[in-house]
Design a protein around this motif. Structure first.
Motif: not given
Length: 373
Positions: A188-201
Motif C-alpha cells: 500500500l502506497y501512501l503519499e503526503a498531500r500539500h495544502a490547496d491554494v486556500r491552505g486546506r487539505g
C-alpha cells in the motif's frame, strides 16, 4: 483525450527546450538554474548542457503549467512548488523573489527500471558478502536506517533492500513524494498531500504514519524521515513493528542517530532528551552509510554499522560490521572499493540459527554463530 493525456502534451510543449534530457535514460537529474543555465547529472557527474529556455517568462510559464495541472499555486507569496510530472519524475521549483537570479527548476528523473542489490554489486556500490548480510538482516526484521547526503542514492538503496522482504508480508510505504516501487504484491502506497491554494487539505507524512498503524502492516517503509514523524516511527519499532526501513540525511552513523533523536523531539509530544535518545538507541539496529564520490561520480556503501544501545555516559555505542576501503582505479578512472567485514560479529549473531534459517547462509557464515562458520 483524457486529462492525463492533455497534461502530458502540455508538459512536452512547455518543457520542449529540455525534452531530449527528459527522454535520455542516462540523465538522472536536470537542474535549471535560470533560463540560460542548465546542468544535468549523468553517471554521478554534473555536466553543463549549453541548452536554454527562450526567456525567463518561458521558464516561468513551464513552472506555472506544472503547478496548474497538479492543483497547486506558485506565486511571490508562495514561491516554492513540489510536484510530479506525468511520468513520475519529481519536480521542485523556486521563483523570485526567493530565487535571486531567476526561476530555479530541478527535476529528479523517475527511473523506469528499479535497481536491485545485484545491480549495486555489479556497479561496485556493494560487495556480495555485504549484500547477503543486508538481505538476511531484512529477513530477520532488523530496523535499518540508510544515511547519506543529498543525491547519494539513499532511495535507490532503500528500494533495492526492500526486495528482500518476504512476499507474504503486508507492506505500507509512506513518502512525501512517491518514488518507491516494490516488487511484492501486497503493498500500500501512501503519499503526503500539500495544502490547496486556500491552505486546506494538507496531509503530512506524520499523519499518514499514524494512519498506517491502523492498517495492520507487517512492515512500514518511510521514504525519508525529516520531521516529527521520527518519534512515531521509533515508537512503532519498539511496539511490535520491527523490520522497518527508512532513510535520513546524515554523513555518519552517529550523526544519523543524533538527527533521528532531534527529529523525534520536534513532534508535538514533549519528551525529555534522554528518553528520545534511549528510544532511538533501542529501536535502530543498523545504519547503512552511502556516499557519492566526486572523483568519478560513483555511489558506494561505505559502512554498515550496528547500534548497540547507550554506554554509561548516555552516548550511542556503535560498532562497524563492514567498512569500505579504496584500493585503486579501473583503467577508465572509476574508483575500486572493497566493502568487507571488520571481524566484529553482530550482537544478533545467533538469530539465524535460533530461527532455523541457517540454510540461507552462503557467504556470511563468519558473521553468524559458530556452527555456521
Amino acid at each position: 483525450m483524457s486529462r492525463q493525456a492533455i497534461f502530458e502534451a502540455s508538459v512536452r510543449f512547455f518543457l520542449e527546450p529540455i525534452a531530449a534530457l527528459l527522454e535520455d535514460d542516462s540523465v538522472t537529474e536536470i537542474m535549471v538554474n535560470g533560463p540560460d543555465t542548465i546542468y544535468v547529472e549523468r553517471r554521478g557527474r554534473l555536466i553543463y548542457t549549453g541548452l536554454s529556455f527562450a526567456s525567463e517568462d518561458a521558464l516561468l510559464s513551464a513552472i506555472h503549467n506544472i503547478a496548474q495541472w497538479v492543483g497547486r499555486e506558485i506565486t511571490e507569496e508562495h514561491p516554492v512548488l513540489d510536484a510530479r510530472l506525468p511520468n513520475g519524475s519529481r519536480v521542485h521549483a523556486i521563483i523570485p523573489p526567493s530565487a535571486r537570479t531567476g526561476p530555479y527548476l530541478t527535476i529528479r528523473k523517475f527511473s523506469r527500471e528499479a535497481l536491485t542489490l545485484d545491480d549495486l554489486v555489479r556497479l561496485g556500490s556493494l560487495s556480495p558478502i555485504a549484500k547477503e548480510f543486508l538481505e538476511l538482516c531484512v529477513v530477520l526484521r532488523k530496523n535499518i536506517l540508510i544515511a547519506g547526503g543529498t543525491g547519494t542514492g539513499k532511495t535507490v538503496l532503500l528500494g533495492a533492500l526492500s526486495r528482500a522482504i518476504p512476499e507474504e508480508e503486508r507492506i505500507v510505504v509512506i513518502e512525501d513524494t512517491s518514488e518507491l516501487r516494490l516488487i511484492q504484491s501486497h503493498c500500500l502506497y501512501l503519499e503526503a498531500r500539500h495544502a490547496d491554494v486556500r491552505g486546506r487539505g494538507a496531509l503530512n507524512v506524520r499523519q499518514l504514519f499514524i494512519n498506517s498503524l491502523r492498517m495492520r502492516p507487517d512492515r512500514i517503509i518511510v521514504g525519508e524521515v525529516r520531521s516529527g514523524e521520527a518519534l512515531d516511527l521509533v515508537q512503532s519499532m519498539l511496539s511490535g513493528h520491527a523490520g522497518s526501513l527508512s532513510t535520513i540525511h546524515a554523513e555518519t552513523a552517529r550523526d544519523a542517530l543524533i538527527r533521528l533523536e532531534t527529529l523525534a523531539l520536534m513532534s508535538d509530544v514533549e519528551i525529555p532528551v534522554y528518553v528520545a535518545r534511549a528510544q532511538v538507541a533501542a529501536a535502530i539496529h543498523l545504519v547503512v552509510q552511502i556516499a557519492r564520490f566526486s572523483e568519478d561520480g560513483s555511489r558506494k556503501i561505505t559502512r554498515i554499522t550496528e547500534a548497540r544501545g547507550l554506554n554509561e555516559n548516555n552516548q550511542y555505542q556503535l560498532t562497524d560490521l563492514f567498512v569500505s576501503r579504496l584500493r585503486g582505479r579501473t583503467p577508465d578512472g572509476r574508483l575500486i572499493a572493497d566493502l568487507e567485514p571488520t571481524g566484529e560479529l553482530p550482537s544478533f549473531a545467533n538469530d539465524l540459527s535460533e530461527r532455523g534459517m541457517e540454510h540461507l547462509v552462503r557467504l556470511t557464515g563468519q558473521l553468524w554463530s559458530k556452527q555456521l562458520q
